[in-house]
Motif scaffolding. Sequence first.
Motif, mmCIF file in Angstrom:
data_model
loop_
_atom_site.group_PDB
_atom_site.id
_atom_site.type_symbol
_atom_site.label_atom_id
_atom_site.label_comp_id
_atom_site.label_asym_id
_atom_site.label_seq_id
_atom_site.Cartn_x
_atom_site.Cartn_y
_atom_site.Cartn_z
ATOM 1 N N TYR A 164 0.850 -1.175 0.000
ATOM 2 C CA TYR A 164 0.000 0.000 0.000
ATOM 3 C C TYR A 164 0.892 1.233 0.000
ATOM 4 C CZ TYR A 164 -3.910 -3.051 1.185
ATOM 5 O OH TYR A 164 -4.863 -4.027 1.157
ATOM 6 N N PRO A 190 1.915 5.033 0.927
ATOM 7 C CA PRO A 190 1.643 5.827 2.130
ATOM 8 C C PRO A 190 0.480 6.796 1.911
ATOM 9 C CG PRO A 190 3.989 5.872 1.576
ATOM 10 C CD PRO A 190 3.280 5.194 0.454
ATOM 11 N N GLY A 191 -0.290 6.993 2.935
ATOM 12 C CA GLY A 191 -1.385 7.960 2.893
ATOM 13 C C GLY A 191 -2.528 7.565 1.975
ATOM 14 N N GLY A 192 -2.664 6.295 1.671
ATOM 15 C CA GLY A 192 -3.754 5.848 0.804
ATOM 16 C C GLY A 192 -3.606 6.327 -0.630
ATOM 17 N N ALA A 193 -2.373 6.539 -1.079
ATOM 18 C CA ALA A 193 -2.124 7.084 -2.417
ATOM 19 C C ALA A 193 -2.133 6.032 -3.514
ATOM 20 C CB ALA A 193 -0.788 7.832 -2.422
ATOM 21 N N ARG A 237 4.580 3.643 -8.550
ATOM 22 C CA ARG A 237 3.369 3.956 -7.780
ATOM 23 C C ARG A 237 2.192 4.064 -8.741
ATOM 24 N NH1 ARG A 237 3.918 7.844 -3.178
ATOM 25 N NH2 ARG A 237 4.688 5.888 -2.323
ATOM 26 N N SER A 292 -7.465 4.214 -5.648
ATOM 27 C CA SER A 292 -7.754 3.257 -4.582
ATOM 28 C C SER A 292 -6.958 1.982 -4.864
ATOM 29 C CB SER A 292 -9.248 2.950 -4.530
ATOM 30 O OG SER A 292 -9.623 2.125 -5.609
#
Length: 184
Positions: A79, A81-84, A151, A155
């Motif tokens: 995942y 960081p920070g839901g990115a 990255r 979601s």
Amino acid sequence: MVKARNLRSGKMAAMGGVLLLLAGCGGGGALPQMTAPCPRVAILADAADLTRFRAGGGRDLTAMELNASVAGFQARCDYAPGGAGLDVTLTPAFTAERGPAATGRAAEIPYMVAVAEGENRILARQAYAMRVEFPANVSRIQSRGEEVTVRIPGSPQAAARKQVWLGFVLSPEELALNRARGPR
């Protein structure tokens, strides 16, 4: 009596299992690590091989400077960081062969990692280069590329529906050669 003893030992085993589970939940209240979903990661068939020939030397074995293949990869997903979104980390593996027309003992091998949606829509692409050195009297080597992290925003579930492609950066002539001879 025998049935009661079996039931009692079964209850004791069940209670012991519950105690072990509860003991595993301790440790300061931290939540267990969740496994991130992963997009499909694949080697792009048309870009899985790279064959370079000496300029003006034709397309036979005596004019080959380098022949390389994407041999595989290791991938893991985390995942961001920070839901990115998702972070996909790849470590590609290559084989390389020094051809008879090679003038040096080293070669730069360009490769790329791309994120795609659907069959043809490239969302992001990054090129890298790996330098390989052929020791004396060695014409074929295996090598790992650098670890690359891509990255994929959005979601985690939407990011996992994308595709990550790995392949060589090819000239139009090199791509045409791969398509003409088909997958190896």
